[in-house]
Design an enzyme around this catalytic site. Structure first.
Site, PDB file in Angstrom:
ATOM      1  CG  ASP A  63      70.791  18.102  -5.641  1.00  0.00           C
ATOM      2  OD1 ASP A  63      70.723  17.065  -4.608  1.00  0.00           O
ATOM      3  OD2 ASP A  63      69.858  18.192  -6.068  1.00  0.00           O
ATOM      4  CB  VAL A  64      73.875  14.735  -1.205  1.00  0.00           C
ATOM      5  CG1 VAL A  64      74.985  15.570  -0.628  1.00  0.00           C
ATOM      6  CG2 VAL A  64      72.472  14.956  -0.597  1.00  0.00           C
ATOM      7  CG  ASN A  90      72.696  17.375   8.820  1.00  0.00           C
ATOM      8  OD1 ASN A  90      71.979  17.051   9.667  1.00  0.00           O
ATOM      9  ND2 ASN A  90      72.473  18.582   8.027  1.00  0.00           N
ATOM     10  CE1 TYR A 155      63.025  12.696   7.738  1.00  0.00           C
ATOM     11  CE2 TYR A 155      61.678  11.727   9.474  1.00  0.00           C
ATOM     12  CZ  TYR A 155      62.802  12.391   9.214  1.00  0.00           C
ATOM     13  OH  TYR A 155      63.664  12.903   9.995  1.00  0.00           O
ATOM     14  CE  LYS A 159      66.076  10.849   8.206  1.00  0.00           C
ATOM     15  NZ  LYS A 159      67.336  11.392   8.107  1.00  0.00           N
TER      16      LYS A 159
END
Ligand code: BGC
Length: 251
Positions: A63-64, A90, A155, A159
């Protein structure tokens, strides 16, 4: 083969864009750590397909969002394949939530994976790459690093942050010959948006905004990902390639 002898980690590679990139790297001769968080079967399957085609790959759960996950990925690359040349951040999550319903758990979940995870995994990876004379860090962002997406403020914020992360890392890691760039996809059909786009006339309305008149596929991202991982892009750092069928031209 453009990535012969290289070792790559691709996060969130069990499905979608990550999976397509992992396959592309395998085809170009890289040994690939296919990371997944929950999609074990499809990640094993993706790694198996790379091996079946004559490449080298292993699926690694991590889990990043947690530093323990970063250690597991770096260790797998170094122990299994002898080093690390390419990292693709990613893994990402997208949660629908109107601004007026904002809750802190949504913030933490999205930022921990999309931004904090990418940042700290990059830092860990850079330490290994420095010792080997350089490397490539590629971040999968979104056209929404420039334009906000309705009902997906957090979100979009993640980004937007990724865009500055790319520039900041690129600036400080350049002297170690580590290039840091991003790819910002437009509307690519994956498990992340399939059910959303299936509702009502959403797909048709989205198509109207895409000058190239089709929704993208995960495979559309692979060319840019191979370019940014290969020596062809050795003089490219701190930048973003928009792969969006022209979507941003209408925004
Ligand atoms: C989102 C998709 C959306 C696309 C185009 C992507 O970043 O993940 O849900 O369809 O941008 O707006």
């Amino acid at each position: 083969m453009r990535l012969q002898g290289k070792v790559a980690i691709v996060t969130g590679a069990g499905r979608g864009i990550g999976r397509a990139i992992a396959h592309g790297y395998g085809r170009e001769g890289a040994a690939v750590v296919v990371n997944y968080s929950r999609s074990r079967e499809s990640a094993e399957n993706a790694a198996g397909a790379i091996r079946d085609a004559g490449g080298r790959a292993i699926a690694v759960q991590a889990d990043v969002a947690h530093p323990g996950g970063h250690n597991a990925l770096i260790e797998a690359a170094v122990k299994e394949f002898g080093g690390l040349d390419i990292l693709v951040n990613n893994a990402g999550i997208e949660i629908h939530e109107p601004v007026l319903d904002a809750n802190p758990e949504t913030w933490e979940r999205i930022i921990d994976v999309n931004l904090k995870g990418a940042y700290f995994l990059s830092v860990r990876a850079a330490a290994v790459m420095m010792g080997a004379g350089g490397g490539k860090i590629i971040n999968i962002s979104s056209v929404h690093d420039l334009e906000p997406l309705w009902n997906r403020a957090i979100y979009s914020i993640s980004k937007g942050g990724l865009l500055m992360m790319v520039k900041s890392l690129a600036l400080e890691l350049a002297e170690y010959h580590i290039c840091v760039n991003a790819i910002s996809p437009g509307a690519i059909l994956t498990d992340m948006n399939r059910s959303h786009l299936a509702q009502g006339d959403r797909r048709a309305r989205l198509l109207e905004q895409i000058p190239l008149k089709r929704i993208g596929e995960a495979g559309d991202i692979v060319g840019a990902a191979v370019f940014l991982a290969s020596s062809e892009s050795d003089y490219v750092t701190g930048t973003t390639i928009y792969v969006d069928g022209g979507l941003l031209l209408h925004k």
